[in-house]
Design a protein around this motif. Structure first.
Motif, PDB file in Angstrom:
ATOM      1  N   GLY A 178       0.780  -1.229   0.000  1.00 21.33           N
ATOM      2  CA  GLY A 178       0.000   0.000   0.000  1.00 21.33           C
ATOM      3  C   GLY A 178       0.815   1.284   0.000  1.00 21.33           C
ATOM      4  N   ALA A 179       2.034   1.243   0.542  1.00 23.08           N
ATOM      5  CA  ALA A 179       2.841   2.464   0.651  1.00 23.08           C
ATOM      6  C   ALA A 179       3.077   3.121  -0.710  1.00 23.08           C
ATOM      7  CB  ALA A 179       4.174   2.150   1.326  1.00 23.08           C
ATOM      8  N   VAL A 180       3.070   2.318  -1.764  1.00 24.82           N
ATOM      9  CA  VAL A 180       3.287   2.860  -3.118  1.00 24.82           C
ATOM     10  C   VAL A 180       2.188   3.849  -3.500  1.00 24.82           C
ATOM     11  CG1 VAL A 180       3.421   2.198  -5.559  1.00 24.82           C
ATOM     12  CG2 VAL A 180       4.471   0.768  -3.829  1.00 24.82           C
ATOM     13  N   PRO A 188       9.313   4.847  -2.879  1.00 24.21           N
ATOM     14  CA  PRO A 188       8.621   3.615  -3.307  1.00 24.21           C
ATOM     15  C   PRO A 188       8.172   3.671  -4.766  1.00 24.21           C
ATOM     16  CG  PRO A 188       7.794   4.318  -1.163  1.00 24.21           C
ATOM     17  CD  PRO A 188       8.698   5.415  -1.666  1.00 24.21           C
ATOM     18  N   VAL A 189       7.809   4.851  -5.231  1.00 23.15           N
ATOM     19  CA  VAL A 189       7.398   4.991  -6.631  1.00 23.15           C
ATOM     20  C   VAL A 189       8.595   4.765  -7.552  1.00 23.15           C
ATOM     21  CG1 VAL A 189       6.646   6.691  -8.353  1.00 23.15           C
ATOM     22  CG2 VAL A 189       5.403   6.458  -6.188  1.00 23.15           C
ATOM     23  N   GLU A 190       9.746   5.333  -7.158  1.00 20.19           N
ATOM     24  CA  GLU A 190      10.956   5.123  -7.966  1.00 20.19           C
ATOM     25  C   GLU A 190      11.332   3.648  -8.004  1.00 20.19           C
ATOM     26  OE1 GLU A 190      14.255   7.584  -6.728  1.00 20.19           O
ATOM     27  OE2 GLU A 190      12.921   9.328  -6.609  1.00 20.19           O
ATOM     28  N   VAL A 191      11.189   2.999  -6.836  1.00 19.68           N
ATOM     29  CA  VAL A 191      11.519   1.571  -6.772  1.00 19.68           C
ATOM     30  C   VAL A 191      10.534   0.770  -7.629  1.00 19.68           C
ATOM     31  CG1 VAL A 191      11.640  -0.447  -5.245  1.00 19.68           C
ATOM     32  CG2 VAL A 191      12.682   1.719  -4.527  1.00 19.68           C
ATOM     33  N   ALA A 192       9.239   1.119  -7.521  1.00 16.51           N
ATOM     34  CA  ALA A 192       8.219   0.397  -8.297  1.00 16.51           C
ATOM     35  C   ALA A 192       8.506   0.509  -9.793  1.00 16.51           C
ATOM     36  CB  ALA A 192       6.833   0.947  -7.992  1.00 16.51           C
ATOM     37  N   LYS A 193       9.142   1.600 -10.180  1.00 15.84           N
ATOM     38  CA  LYS A 193       9.460   1.827 -11.586  1.00 15.84           C
ATOM     39  C   LYS A 193      10.605   0.932 -12.051  1.00 15.84           C
ATOM     40  CE  LYS A 193       8.623   6.341 -12.418  1.00 15.84           C
ATOM     41  NZ  LYS A 193       9.021   7.769 -12.374  1.00 15.84           N
ATOM     42  N   PRO A 211      -3.971   0.500   1.057  1.00 19.88           N
ATOM     43  CA  PRO A 211      -3.700   1.475  -0.005  1.00 19.88           C
ATOM     44  C   PRO A 211      -4.748   2.583  -0.033  1.00 19.88           C
ATOM     45  CG  PRO A 211      -4.700  -0.498  -0.936  1.00 19.88           C
ATOM     46  CD  PRO A 211      -4.474  -0.781   0.531  1.00 19.88           C
ATOM     47  N   VAL A 212      -4.378   3.707  -0.604  1.00 13.68           N
ATOM     48  CA  VAL A 212      -5.334   4.769  -0.928  1.00 13.68           C
ATOM     49  C   VAL A 212      -6.380   4.163  -1.866  1.00 13.68           C
ATOM     50  CG1 VAL A 212      -5.566   6.976  -2.128  1.00 13.68           C
ATOM     51  CG2 VAL A 212      -3.576   6.555  -0.640  1.00 13.68           C
ATOM     52  N   PRO A 213      -7.678   4.360  -1.708  1.00 16.48           N
ATOM     53  CA  PRO A 213      -8.347   5.339  -0.827  1.00 16.48           C
ATOM     54  C   PRO A 213      -8.765   4.777   0.534  1.00 16.48           C
ATOM     55  CG  PRO A 213      -9.919   4.407  -2.369  1.00 16.48           C
ATOM     56  CD  PRO A 213      -8.616   3.704  -2.621  1.00 16.48           C
ATOM     57  N   TYR A 226      -5.943  -2.184  -5.661  1.00 20.86           N
ATOM     58  CA  TYR A 226      -5.615  -0.753  -5.712  1.00 20.86           C
ATOM     59  C   TYR A 226      -4.108  -0.542  -5.806  1.00 20.86           C
ATOM     60  CZ  TYR A 226     -10.483  -0.069  -4.604  1.00 20.86           C
ATOM     61  OH  TYR A 226     -11.852  -0.091  -4.667  1.00 20.86           O
ATOM     62  N   THR A 227      -3.364  -1.341  -5.055  1.00 23.98           N
ATOM     63  CA  THR A 227      -1.905  -1.256  -5.109  1.00 23.98           C
ATOM     64  C   THR A 227      -1.420  -1.623  -6.514  1.00 23.98           C
ATOM     65  OG1 THR A 227      -1.840  -1.901  -2.787  1.00 23.98           O
ATOM     66  CG2 THR A 227       0.210  -2.109  -4.026  1.00 23.98           C
ATOM     67  N   ALA A 228      -1.972  -2.706  -7.044  1.00 26.60           N
ATOM     68  CA  ALA A 228      -1.549  -3.167  -8.374  1.00 26.60           C
ATOM     69  C   ALA A 228      -1.895  -2.132  -9.445  1.00 26.60           C
ATOM     70  CB  ALA A 228      -2.213  -4.500  -8.701  1.00 26.60           C
ATOM     71  N   ALA A 229      -3.062  -1.516  -9.311  1.00 25.78           N
ATOM     72  CA  ALA A 229      -3.469  -0.518 -10.299  1.00 25.78           C
ATOM     73  C   ALA A 229      -2.495   0.658 -10.295  1.00 25.78           C
ATOM     74  CB  ALA A 229      -4.896  -0.046 -10.009  1.00 25.78           C
ATOM     75  N   ARG A 230      -2.081   1.058  -9.081  1.00 24.94           N
ATOM     76  CA  ARG A 230      -1.141   2.191  -8.984  1.00 24.94           C
ATOM     77  C   ARG A 230       0.241   1.824  -9.543  1.00 24.94           C
ATOM     78  NH1 ARG A 230       0.770   6.563  -9.881  1.00 24.94           N
ATOM     79  NH2 ARG A 230       2.069   7.655  -8.358  1.00 24.94           N
ATOM     80  N   ILE A 231       0.730   0.634  -9.193  1.00 25.17           N
ATOM     81  CA  ILE A 231       2.047   0.211  -9.693  1.00 25.17           C
ATOM     82  C   ILE A 231       2.007   0.092 -11.218  1.00 25.17           C
ATOM     83  CG2 ILE A 231       3.792  -1.629  -9.684  1.00 25.17           C
ATOM     84  CD1 ILE A 231       2.958  -2.239  -6.784  1.00 25.17           C
ATOM     85  N   ALA A 232       0.910  -0.454 -11.720  1.00 24.75           N
ATOM     86  CA  ALA A 232       0.780  -0.591 -13.180  1.00 24.75           C
ATOM     87  C   ALA A 232       0.788   0.782 -13.844  1.00 24.75           C
ATOM     88  CB  ALA A 232      -0.503  -1.350 -13.519  1.00 24.75           C
ATOM     89  N   GLU A 233       0.118   1.738 -13.195  1.00 25.55           N
ATOM     90  CA  GLU A 233       0.094   3.108 -13.731  1.00 25.55           C
ATOM     91  C   GLU A 233       1.503   3.689 -13.755  1.00 25.55           C
ATOM     92  OE1 GLU A 233      -2.440   7.158 -12.621  1.00 25.55           O
ATOM     93  OE2 GLU A 233      -1.620   5.951 -11.029  1.00 25.55           O
ATOM     94  N   ILE A 234       2.235   3.494 -12.640  1.00 23.03           N
ATOM     95  CA  ILE A 234       3.611   3.998 -12.555  1.00 23.03           C
ATOM     96  C   ILE A 234       4.481   3.396 -13.658  1.00 23.03           C
ATOM     97  CG2 ILE A 234       5.724   3.897 -11.145  1.00 23.03           C
ATOM     98  CD1 ILE A 234       3.809   3.885  -8.649  1.00 23.03           C
TER      99      ILE A 234
END
Ligand SMILES: [Zn+2]
Length: 263
Positions: A178-180, A188-193, A211-213, A226-234
């Motif tokens: 969820g932290a992503v 975490p976003v840089e790492v996810a990338k 995760p948010v929300p 939600y976590t997967a959707a965000r990582i996929a977006e990143i």
């Protein structure tokens, strides 16, 4: 948000936060797209509960281990107890184990390192992967991982991109949760990338880290969507493909077979 094939590589359903509705919640997980879960132990008692969950639910596996915050007042025979637990069916990892220097009242660092090191050695001797907790202890964690070279995952990865590279060089996996999705998440976003697709695991760490929300609320494996959707977006990828890929990775690490079904 409906996906399938979710593998939650790190959960704590033995936690008291689930006492009121554990049965209903766990029964509903497959309908929410959750296919497999690894429930981690944090001490001997919760490792026993994790083992019981894995006996009861065909889509559960268990990890057994002493969390660094519990690395004190251990019974003399804790290593034998752990070994006995880990020899049961559906035990797939030693975890969660590691180092946590965040709070001053945590067990002394020396004691943490001793318990951590013994468990890595145990995992290696049993041929099992480790699930690593590292909070504000990156240097010492990396030193012990480099020394013993276990297979495994650094969960809820909170280190730098540099450290992620080191973890990857050791052949280990990186667990993202969820932290992503948090607003202030930068590293975490840089790492996810940068994590290669074949080294990424998805996790909840539930009941924590929703995760948010849903941040601050009780987490559960269905929210990995939600976590997967965000990582996929990143990453500019398709969320279901990412979930499928993370499923194969977790199956390879914990079950030794990319096409594991959970049976
Ligand atoms: Zn955890």
């Amino acid at each position: 948000m409906q996906y399938v094939n979710i593998f939650d590589s790190h959960a704590h359903y033995d936690d008291a936060a689930f006492d009121e509705d554990r049965e209903q919640l766990l029964a509903a997980l497959p309908g929410a797209g959750v296919r497999l879960v690894v429930n981690c132990g944090a001490d001997l008692a919760s490792s026993r509960k994790a083992a019981a969950l894995a006996r009861e639910y065909p889509y559960f596996y268990a990890a057994a281990g002493i969390h660094p915050e519990e690395a004190h007042d251990l019974p003399e025979d804790w290593e034998d107890e752990l070994k006995a637990l880990l020899s049961q069916p559906r035990e797939v990892a030693v975890g969660e184990i590691g180092l946590d220097y965040h709070f001053d009242e945590n067990p002394p660092r020396e004691a943490q390192r001793d318990v951590f090191q013994k468990q890595i050695i145990l995992a290696n001797s049993l041929g099992l992967p480790v699930i690593i907790h590292d909070r504000d202890a990156h240097g010492d964690t990396m030193e012990l991982l480099q020394k013993h070279r276990p297979r495994g995952v650094v969960h809820c990865f909170s280190g730098s991109v540099e450290m992620a590279k080191e973890v990857l060089r050791l052949g280990m996996y990186i667990g993202l949760g969820g932290a992503v999705t948090f607003k202030n998440a930068r590293v975490p976003v840089e790492v996810a990338k940068m994590v290669p697709p074949d080294r990424l695991l998805l996790e909840t760490d539930c009941p924590y880290m929703a995760p948010v929300p849903f941040r601050g609320k009780r987490n559960d494996s269905s929210l990995i969507a939600y976590t997967a959707a965000r990582i996929a977006e990143i990453r500019g990828e398709d969320a279901q493909e990412l979930i499928d890929c993370a499923f194969r990775n977790a199956s390879r690490l914990f079950l030794g077979n990319e096409n594991a079904t959970g049976d």
